[in-house]
Design an enzyme around this catalytic site. Structure first.
Site, PDB file in Angstrom:
ATOM      1  N   HIS A   1       9.580  -4.521   2.812  1.00  0.00           N
ATOM      2  CA  HIS A   1       8.201  -4.828   2.429  1.00  0.00           C
ATOM      3  C   HIS A   1       7.214  -4.500   3.533  1.00  0.00           C
ATOM      4  O   HIS A   1       7.573  -4.437   4.713  1.00  0.00           O
ATOM      5  CB  HIS A   1       8.075  -6.318   2.086  1.00  0.00           C
ATOM      6  CG  HIS A   1       9.068  -6.788   1.073  1.00  0.00           C
ATOM      7  ND1 HIS A   1       9.010  -6.418  -0.244  1.00  0.00           N
ATOM      8  CD2 HIS A   1      10.174  -7.564   1.195  1.00  0.00           C
ATOM      9  CE1 HIS A   1      10.037  -6.971  -0.902  1.00  0.00           C
ATOM     10  NE2 HIS A   1      10.763  -7.664  -0.040  1.00  0.00           N
TER      11      HIS A   1
ATOM     12  N   CYS B   1       2.150  -6.815  -1.008  1.00  0.00           N
ATOM     13  CA  CYS B   1       3.099  -5.844  -0.473  1.00  0.00           C
ATOM     14  C   CYS B   1       2.558  -4.451  -0.736  1.00  0.00           C
ATOM     15  O   CYS B   1       2.109  -4.141  -1.836  1.00  0.00           O
ATOM     16  CB  CYS B   1       4.467  -6.009  -1.116  1.00  0.00           C
ATOM     17  SG  CYS B   1       5.654  -4.821  -0.427  1.00  0.00           S
TER      18      CYS B   1
ATOM     19  N   HIS C   1       6.603  -2.464  -5.594  1.00  0.00           N
ATOM     20  CA  HIS C   1       6.487  -3.916  -5.461  1.00  0.00           C
ATOM     21  C   HIS C   1       5.086  -4.378  -5.856  1.00  0.00           C
ATOM     22  O   HIS C   1       4.910  -5.385  -6.542  1.00  0.00           O
ATOM     23  CB  HIS C   1       6.801  -4.342  -4.024  1.00  0.00           C
ATOM     24  CG  HIS C   1       8.169  -3.927  -3.573  1.00  0.00           C
ATOM     25  ND1 HIS C   1       8.637  -4.180  -2.301  1.00  0.00           N
ATOM     26  CD2 HIS C   1       9.172  -3.279  -4.226  1.00  0.00           C
ATOM     27  CE1 HIS C   1       9.873  -3.698  -2.193  1.00  0.00           C
ATOM     28  NE2 HIS C   1      10.219  -3.140  -3.346  1.00  0.00           N
TER      29      HIS C   1
HETATM   30 CU   LIG Z   1       7.547  -5.237  -1.032  1.00  0.00          CU
END
Ligand SMILES: [Cu+2]
Length: 368
Positions: A307, A350, A355
């Site tokens: 991330h 993120c 994501h």
């Molecule tokens: Cu992420």
């Protein structure tokens, strides 16, 4: 306001600093034993309690419901850690307002260097689970991890807490569990179940630990030099690797259980969350301009748990460097300190495309 149940009992002599150890001369206070009553409980977790796409982001994909659980909600049966008031495990401890944002995470455990953490753990689930801490000191009888470590059965009770059983974990926070020279006044660790580790975590059994430097904590364990703390877990929950996958998806899923065998099924059941919330369901993280705000970041253990936590509007300092984004690999733990100077409501998300599109988005607010 103290979050943990802080016992004022003196630390047992054998848990204190060894006589003549280098740290003895700065031993300003005797450590305390901080006792927590924590259960693993089964619950139905709503990843979207307040609705969909609360950040108002202009992409349509996330607005459609894929869980079959309702138009506006994504609900899965899960197991999480929850704190109780005492050893009867009858009354849940109310989570204070400032920690409502922890969401699916277990109770915050705290220590100042020199303290001990005692967890009376009760397994209310139908699963075999444990509590395994990072960073703290533990002996083989409190590691909370099941593997062939050549220890006798007498010290393996911590490795598998069966349904209905109770086990007391005792962990300590010596100097090596607290801040080092490049750290600030507090560090983040995590705990999680470590029976079948990946499945346990994807089922929901993960929580935070904060250790504050010796002499730099208030009575409740919070660092004296910060005004506010937030903990955010950039957490993918792979529901196809949950102990409750079959229950959640339906009996027809047994034949297609292998996550690699059906990538479409898996992707539909990957939840890109912050603290178990998607699409800005994370409670608004609220602070005031000029405050000294400590951000504790962590991530889960899936291979996709890579991330880039990104703040709009303000910057922070991580590892003595100015950042507006902090990288997290699987099971990462990172601490940054922000002194916000820009007021307003800001995106906190993120920066990995899949994501972000999948809902790994929250917001924070800086008031005058
Ligand atoms: Cu992420």
């Amino acid at each position: 306001m103290p979050h943990g149940s802080t016992a004022s009992a003196q630390i047992p002599a054998h848990l204190g600093p060894e006589a003549g150890s280098p740290s003895e001369h700065k031993y300003e206070r005797p450590g305390v034993v901080r006792t927590y009553y924590i259960a693993a409980d089964e619950i139905d977790w709503d990843y979207t309690p307040l609705g969909r796409n609360l950040a108002g982001l202009p992409h349509a994909e996330t607005a459609e419901d894929e869980s079959g659980a309702g138009i506006h909600h994504r609900v899965y049966h899960k197991a999480i850690y929850r704190e109780y008031t005492d050893a009867t495990f009858k009354t849940l401890k109310i989570r204070p307002q400032q920690w409502q944002h922890l969401g699916i995470l277990g109770p915050l455990l705290r220590a100042e260097v020199g303290d001990s953490i005692r967890v009376v753990f009760k397994n209310n689930t139908h699963l075999s689970v444990t509590m395994h801490p990072h960073g703290l000191e533990y002996k083989k009888d409190a590691e909370g991890a099941f593997y062939n470590d050549s220890t006798p059965n007498a010290v393996k009770l911590d490795d598998k807490v069966v349904p209905g059983a109770t086990f007391t974990y005792l962990w300590t926070a010596p100097e090596r569990s607290g801040p080092a020279s490049m750290d600030e006044s507090s560090v983040l660790w995590m705990y999680h179940s470590h029976f079948v580790e990946s499945t346990d975590i994807n089922t929901g059994l993960v929580g935070p630990i904060i250790v504050t430097a010796r002499g730099q904590a208030r009575a409740d364990g919070t660092p004296k030099d910060v005004d506010r703390e937030f903990i955010t877990d950039f957490a993918i929950f792979d529901e196809t690797d949950s102990w409750f996958f079959d229950t959640n998806i339906g009996s027809q899923s047994r034949a297609i259980r292998l996550k690699s065998g059906n990538p479409v099924l898996r992707e539909r059941n990957m939840l890109y969350t912050i603290n178990g919330y998607i699409e800005a369901n994370l409670p608004m993280l609220t602070m005031r301009r000029g405050e000294r705000v400590r951000w504790y970041l962590l991530s889960n253990s899936n291979e996709e748990d890579i991330h880039m936590a990104h703040w709009h509007g303000n910057t922070l300092v991580w590892n003595k460097m100015r950042m507006d984004s902090i990288f997290l690999g699987p099971m990462a733990m990172a601490v940054g300190t922000m002194i916000p100077d820009s007021e307003g409501t800001w995106l906190f998300h993120c920066h990995v495309n899949d994501h972000y599109v999948g809902g790994m988005v929250g917001r924070y607010q800086v008031l005058p």
